[in-house]
Design an enzyme around this catalytic site. Sequence first.
Site, short mmCIF file in Angstrom:
data_model
loop_
_atom_site.label_atom_id
_atom_site.label_comp_id
_atom_site.label_asym_id
_atom_site.label_seq_id
_atom_site.Cartn_x
_atom_site.Cartn_y
_atom_site.Cartn_z
N HIS A 245 0.28 5.75 1.03
CA HIS A 245 -0.61 6.77 1.56
C HIS A 245 -0.29 8.13 0.93
O HIS A 245 0.87 8.42 0.62
CB HIS A 245 -0.46 6.89 3.08
CG HIS A 245 -0.60 5.59 3.80
ND1 HIS A 245 -1.76 4.85 3.79
CD2 HIS A 245 0.30 4.88 4.53
CE1 HIS A 245 -1.58 3.75 4.51
NE2 HIS A 245 -0.34 3.74 4.96
N GLU B 246 4.08 7.70 8.69
CA GLU B 246 4.07 6.76 9.80
C GLU B 246 5.48 6.52 10.35
O GLU B 246 6.47 6.71 9.65
CB GLU B 246 3.53 5.40 9.34
CG GLU B 246 2.18 5.46 8.66
CD GLU B 246 1.78 4.14 8.02
OE1 GLU B 246 0.58 3.95 7.81
OE2 GLU B 246 2.67 3.31 7.72
N HIS C 113 4.79 0.35 0.87
CA HIS C 113 5.23 -0.41 2.03
C HIS C 113 4.22 -1.49 2.39
O HIS C 113 3.08 -1.49 1.90
CB HIS C 113 5.43 0.52 3.24
CG HIS C 113 4.16 1.18 3.69
ND1 HIS C 113 3.70 2.34 3.12
CD2 HIS C 113 3.25 0.86 4.64
CE1 HIS C 113 2.57 2.71 3.69
NE2 HIS C 113 2.27 1.81 4.63
N ARG D 277 -4.48 0.77 -1.64
CA ARG D 277 -3.95 -0.60 -1.69
C ARG D 277 -3.56 -0.95 -3.12
O ARG D 277 -4.35 -0.79 -4.04
CB ARG D 277 -4.96 -1.58 -1.12
CG ARG D 277 -5.11 -1.42 0.38
CD ARG D 277 -6.13 -2.35 1.02
NE ARG D 277 -6.07 -2.21 2.46
CZ ARG D 277 -6.68 -1.24 3.15
NH1 ARG D 277 -7.42 -0.35 2.50
NH2 ARG D 277 -6.56 -1.16 4.46
N GLN E 265 0.82 -1.21 0.00
CA GLN E 265 0.00 0.00 0.00
C GLN E 265 0.85 1.25 0.00
O GLN E 265 2.07 1.21 0.19
CB GLN E 265 -0.92 -0.01 1.22
CG GLN E 265 -0.18 -0.13 2.54
CD GLN E 265 -1.11 -0.42 3.71
OE1 GLN E 265 -1.31 0.44 4.56
NE2 GLN E 265 -1.67 -1.63 3.74
#
Length: 204
Positions: free
Chosen positions: A104, A121, A178, A198, A102
């Site tokens: 982001h 993250e 990642h 995804r 996926q």
Amino acid sequence: MEPTLYPLKFKPILKDKIWGGPKLRDALGKNASDKAGESWEISGVEGDISVAENGFLAGNSLQDLAEIYMGDLLGDSIYERFGVEFPLLIKFIDAADFLSVQVHPDDALARERHNSYGKTEMWYIVESDKGQLIAGFNQELDREQYLQHLIGGTLKEILNFEAVASGDIYFMPAGRVHAIGSGVLLAEIQQTSDVTYRIYDWDR
């Protein structure tokens, strides 16, 4: 004058996942199933806002507390920037199987498409049972080469797999492809966002 703040505990928000396992229960003592993939420890994500569970403020949501205590709870500079929107989502993740590959969006794209923050993250590896993760690609690629692998079903050939050990720390900026691999229990600190694109889900 509002009553004095004290160390707050929040009720975990547990989420079963197809790739989840028993470690949130067995290793961390959560009241979780053997398919629990995530335990959201503190969240300001709409629809999943944390609720205090200790002391006289028990039952109040994180947003309610931010409205009452403002900078005393969040810090003055954070309150000035974000208001009552808590800017971090902190969770534990137990991956008994690989999560989807996926990526982001960053703040600008997430704001344009979803009226949301982006999703950068940080991961701290709590336990690793021969665990792996995917962080980016193992070679330089242009858009056309990437699409050829994606459409041709050979995406795994270009992913960068890394073995992980307890105590390892990884920074995953928005925009980096990642995935968390099987055998990994980690703590994640991320921006308040649940926007995920995804790419590949292992033919599940």
